[in-house]
Design a protein around this motif. Structure first.
Motif, PDB file in Angstrom:
ATOM      1  N   LEU A 118       0.836  -1.200   0.000  1.00  0.00           N
ATOM      2  CA  LEU A 118       0.000   0.000   0.000  1.00  0.00           C
ATOM      3  C   LEU A 118       0.872   1.251   0.000  1.00  0.00           C
ATOM      4  N   GLU A 119       0.504   2.184  -0.833  1.00  0.00           N
ATOM      5  CA  GLU A 119       1.275   3.432  -0.935  1.00  0.00           C
ATOM      6  C   GLU A 119       0.529   4.557  -0.216  1.00  0.00           C
ATOM      7  N   ASN A 120       1.293   5.518   0.243  1.00  0.00           N
ATOM      8  CA  ASN A 120       0.737   6.755   0.807  1.00  0.00           C
ATOM      9  C   ASN A 120      -0.315   6.531   1.890  1.00  0.00           C
ATOM     10  N   VAL A 121      -0.026   5.643   2.821  1.00  0.00           N
ATOM     11  CA  VAL A 121      -0.961   5.430   3.928  1.00  0.00           C
ATOM     12  C   VAL A 121      -0.779   6.588   4.912  1.00  0.00           C
ATOM     13  N   SER A 122      -1.876   7.217   5.291  1.00  0.00           N
ATOM     14  CA  SER A 122      -1.785   8.283   6.280  1.00  0.00           C
ATOM     15  C   SER A 122      -1.850   7.656   7.672  1.00  0.00           C
ATOM     16  N   LEU A 123      -0.790   7.871   8.455  1.00  0.00           N
ATOM     17  CA  LEU A 123      -0.736   7.260   9.779  1.00  0.00           C
ATOM     18  C   LEU A 123      -1.065   8.286  10.876  1.00  0.00           C
ATOM     19  N   ASP A 124      -1.634   9.426  10.467  1.00  0.00           N
ATOM     20  CA  ASP A 124      -1.924  10.487  11.443  1.00  0.00           C
ATOM     21  C   ASP A 124      -2.961  10.046  12.463  1.00  0.00           C
ATOM     22  N   SER A 125      -4.003   9.365  11.982  1.00  0.00           N
ATOM     23  CA  SER A 125      -5.045   8.941  12.922  1.00  0.00           C
ATOM     24  C   SER A 125      -5.138   7.423  12.936  1.00  0.00           C
ATOM     25  N   VAL A 126      -5.264   6.853  14.147  1.00  0.00           N
ATOM     26  CA  VAL A 126      -5.343   5.393  14.309  1.00  0.00           C
ATOM     27  C   VAL A 126      -6.542   4.837  13.546  1.00  0.00           C
ATOM     28  N   SER A 127      -7.697   5.485  13.678  1.00  0.00           N
ATOM     29  CA  SER A 127      -8.900   4.895  13.085  1.00  0.00           C
ATOM     30  C   SER A 127      -8.860   4.995  11.554  1.00  0.00           C
ATOM     31  N   GLU A 128      -8.379   6.106  11.013  1.00  0.00           N
ATOM     32  CA  GLU A 128      -8.293   6.209   9.552  1.00  0.00           C
ATOM     33  C   GLU A 128      -7.297   5.206   8.977  1.00  0.00           C
ATOM     34  N   ALA A 129      -6.162   5.049   9.666  1.00  0.00           N
ATOM     35  CA  ALA A 129      -5.169   4.085   9.200  1.00  0.00           C
ATOM     36  C   ALA A 129      -5.762   2.681   9.215  1.00  0.00           C
ATOM     37  N   ALA A 130      -6.451   2.326  10.315  1.00  0.00           N
ATOM     38  CA  ALA A 130      -7.034   0.983  10.438  1.00  0.00           C
ATOM     39  C   ALA A 130      -8.049   0.732   9.330  1.00  0.00           C
ATOM     40  N   GLN A 131      -8.886   1.735   9.060  1.00  0.00           N
ATOM     41  CA  GLN A 131      -9.906   1.561   8.005  1.00  0.00           C
ATOM     42  C   GLN A 131      -9.242   1.389   6.637  1.00  0.00           C
ATOM     43  N   PHE A 132      -8.187   2.140   6.411  1.00  0.00           N
ATOM     44  CA  PHE A 132      -7.475   2.070   5.136  1.00  0.00           C
ATOM     45  C   PHE A 132      -6.920   0.660   4.909  1.00  0.00           C
ATOM     46  N   TYR A 133      -6.240   0.125   5.942  1.00  0.00           N
ATOM     47  CA  TYR A 133      -5.674  -1.217   5.832  1.00  0.00           C
ATOM     48  C   TYR A 133      -6.770  -2.264   5.660  1.00  0.00           C
ATOM     49  N   ALA A 134      -7.833  -2.122   6.441  1.00  0.00           N
ATOM     50  CA  ALA A 134      -8.907  -3.124   6.396  1.00  0.00           C
ATOM     51  C   ALA A 134      -9.573  -3.163   5.024  1.00  0.00           C
ATOM     52  N   LYS A 135      -9.790  -1.986   4.432  1.00  0.00           N
ATOM     53  CA  LYS A 135     -10.423  -1.965   3.104  1.00  0.00           C
ATOM     54  C   LYS A 135      -9.489  -2.570   2.053  1.00  0.00           C
ATOM     55  N   ALA A 136      -8.196  -2.279   2.177  1.00  0.00           N
ATOM     56  CA  ALA A 136      -7.232  -2.861   1.235  1.00  0.00           C
ATOM     57  C   ALA A 136      -7.200  -4.383   1.380  1.00  0.00           C
ATOM     58  N   LEU A 137      -7.314  -4.844   2.625  1.00  0.00           N
ATOM     59  CA  LEU A 137      -7.313  -6.288   2.871  1.00  0.00           C
ATOM     60  C   LEU A 137      -8.573  -6.926   2.278  1.00  0.00           C
ATOM     61  N   ARG A 138      -9.711  -6.246   2.473  1.00  0.00           N
ATOM     62  CA  ARG A 138     -10.971  -6.763   1.922  1.00  0.00           C
ATOM     63  C   ARG A 138     -10.864  -6.865   0.399  1.00  0.00           C
ATOM     64  N   ASP A 139     -10.278  -5.858  -0.231  1.00  0.00           N
ATOM     65  CA  ASP A 139     -10.099  -5.899  -1.695  1.00  0.00           C
ATOM     66  C   ASP A 139      -9.202  -7.062  -2.115  1.00  0.00           C
ATOM     67  N   LEU A 140      -8.137  -7.292  -1.332  1.00  0.00           N
ATOM     68  CA  LEU A 140      -7.213  -8.382  -1.675  1.00  0.00           C
ATOM     69  C   LEU A 140      -7.911  -9.741  -1.560  1.00  0.00           C
ATOM     70  N   ILE A 141      -8.723  -9.893  -0.507  1.00  0.00           N
ATOM     71  CA  ILE A 141      -9.446 -11.163  -0.326  1.00  0.00           C
ATOM     72  C   ILE A 141     -10.351 -11.402  -1.530  1.00  0.00           C
ATOM     73  N   VAL A 142     -11.074 -10.361  -1.949  1.00  0.00           N
ATOM     74  CA  VAL A 142     -11.989 -10.492  -3.090  1.00  0.00           C
ATOM     75  C   VAL A 142     -11.213 -10.847  -4.355  1.00  0.00           C
ATOM     76  N   SER A 143     -10.108 -10.107  -4.627  1.00  0.00           N
ATOM     77  CA  SER A 143      -9.387 -10.340  -5.885  1.00  0.00           C
ATOM     78  C   SER A 143      -8.656 -11.683  -5.884  1.00  0.00           C
ATOM     79  N   SER A 144      -8.306 -12.200  -4.694  1.00  0.00           N
ATOM     80  CA  SER A 144      -7.580 -13.477  -4.644  1.00  0.00           C
ATOM     81  C   SER A 144      -8.504 -14.671  -4.885  1.00  0.00           C
ATOM     82  N   GLY A 145      -9.808 -14.476  -4.676  1.00  0.00           N
ATOM     83  CA  GLY A 145     -10.753 -15.579  -4.845  1.00  0.00           C
ATOM     84  C   GLY A 145     -10.800 -16.540  -3.659  1.00  0.00           C
ATOM     85  N   VAL A 146     -10.065 -16.227  -2.576  1.00  0.00           N
ATOM     86  CA  VAL A 146     -10.103 -17.091  -1.386  1.00  0.00           C
ATOM     87  C   VAL A 146     -11.466 -16.944  -0.704  1.00  0.00           C
TER      88      VAL A 146
END
Ligand SMILES: [Zn+2]
Length: 417
Positions: A118-146
């Motif tokens: 992941l590029e350009n992750v904003s780590l200023d706020s804990v909750s925004e960072a967590a949401q950013f990672y979680a959404k990226a993870l959700r996208d990866l799960i979908v694209s992987s077909g697992v």
């Protein structure tokens, strides 16, 4: 004196414990027979067979036959053994560091199936960072077909002091976060809807190396993570030594030669300044400041990776390695580990490793036959996050067996119904 009474153990909790033991053993000894399993876990053959039948029904393990690769590797074993089904269960991970901002998926045998940087992750706020990672993870799960129903949970490895039993980030001098009271994990859970396990990077790497890597089945070892700074994960009797308030392993603040630099703790004589990347970059003339600056983490990481590719920096890398050796000698005397694993971009670098090894031999009379073995780590922090989830939520009494048995039953219904 602590008396370990077993009064809280119910038949159901014992069953979970036994299932975790059997599954762990099959993972570490692919091709193992039911009789060997029973003997090694100390169960009756009937009890072992019953648990094996459950795990086969839930599609978590499978029988390997003599024609299979797994059987070939284990000459002398019975022809029919048991092994983990690679597509049986999966785990996912989130790695939060200046070197790796990544989400990943691995199979039940610890093999990395997919990952996304992941590029350009904003780590200023804990909750925004967590949401950013979680959404990226959700996208990866979908694209992987697992199949998300087969994922045991999410492992989070990050550069912070964590309280894993409460799922909290206690402090990160690295990201400037403090006392998140579980917010990071909660945000992820709200998006991924799976259990979340959190650890600092050194501990996550120690767990991963113990189950899947260089320290496989080693009960007592210390993992040293060296990159911009130095950290450590200590394992004794197959368990992490966490220390009071979870802050063990702060090797970077061991005293060393004084440098013109200033550590996050305010001192000038920390190992962080002489044995790790920050000091190397300073000596290469790449820093225009002396005090460690948390707003420059990505710059430090990128510059160190470039320096490790640069042959002219090899002497400085070796010098930093020599500075780590006295600390390892202390660890060897204090903890008597069987093994010390050097991990991280700098720790696992061959020039750095060689210098640590040579300095130990020449200045500390270190002999691997009578003391610890020094090895390079084999697992990256990206893999470590997902492997942490496997360790905690698959190969343990926390495996949600009923959930996966239901999925297996439904898929069989679809096939034959
Ligand atoms: Zn310090």
């Amino acid at each position: 004196m602590v008396i370990n009474s077993n009064s809280s153990a119910t038949p159901a909790s014992l069953r979970k414990t036994h299932r975790g033991m059997i599954l762990s053993r099959i993972q570490s000894e692919p091709g193992i027979s039911r009789a060997e399993l029973a003997r090694m876990c100390g169960f009756s053959e009937m009890a072992a067979t019953r648990i094996v039948r459950e795990l086969l029904t839930a599609n978590i393990i499978e029988e390997s036959n003599a024609k299979g690769k797994a059987a070939k590797k284990h000459i002398g074993r019975p022809k029919t053994g048991l092994r983990i089904r690679k597509d049986g269960l999966f785990a996912v991970g989130i790695t939060v560091s200046a070197y790796h901002s990544e989400v990943s998926i691995c199979d039940a045998d610890g093999r990395l199936c997919a990952s996304d940087r992941l590029e350009n992750v904003s780590l200023d706020s804990v909750s925004e960072a967590a949401q950013f990672y979680a959404k990226a993870l959700r996208d990866l799960i979908v694209s992987s077909g697992v199949n998300v129903d087969l994922i045991v949970g999410v492992g989070v490895a990050l550069s912070a002091i964590t309280a894993p039993e409460r799922g909290e980030i206690v402090a990160s001098e690295y990201f400037g976060w403090a006392n998140d009271q579980g917010q990071f994990c909660r945000e992820i859970q709200q998006i991924i809807h799976l259990p979340v396990e959190i650890e600092n990077i050194s501990n996550a790497l120690a767990i991963a190396e113990m189950r899947f890597g260089a320290a496989r089945d080693v009960a007592d070892f210390t993992l040293i993570h060296v990159a911009t700074f130095v950290g450590a994960g200590i394992v004794s009797g197959h368990r992490l030594v966490r220390g009071d308030t979870n802050v063990s392993g702060r090797l970077g603040h061991f005293r060393s030669d004084e440098r013109p630099l200033i550590c996050t703790c305010g001192r000038r004589d920390c190992l962080n300044l002489s044995a790790a990347g920050f000091g190397i970059l300073s000596r290469m003339g790449q820093l225009d400041h002396l005090t460690f600056d948390t707003s420059k983490l990505t710059f430090y990481a990128d510059s160190l990776l470039a320096a490790l590719e640069d042959e002219t920096a090899a002497d400085l890398v070796a010098e930093a390695g020599a500075q780590l050796a006295p600390a390892l000698d202390c660890i060897g005397n204090l903890l008597r580990p069987t093994m010390i694993v050097l991990s991280g971009y700098l720790g696992a670098n061959k020039d750095y490793y060689r210098s640590v090894k040579t300095t130990l031999a020449t200045q500390f009379d270190h002999n691997p036959k009578t003391s610890f073995r020094l090895v390079r780590g084999t697992i990256s922090s990206v893999e470590a996050a997902a492997l942490l989830a496997l360790h905690s939520l698959c190969y343990s009494d926390r495996l949600d067996y009923d959930r996966f048995a239901r999925v297996a039953e439904q898929s069989q219904g679809e096939t034959y119904g």
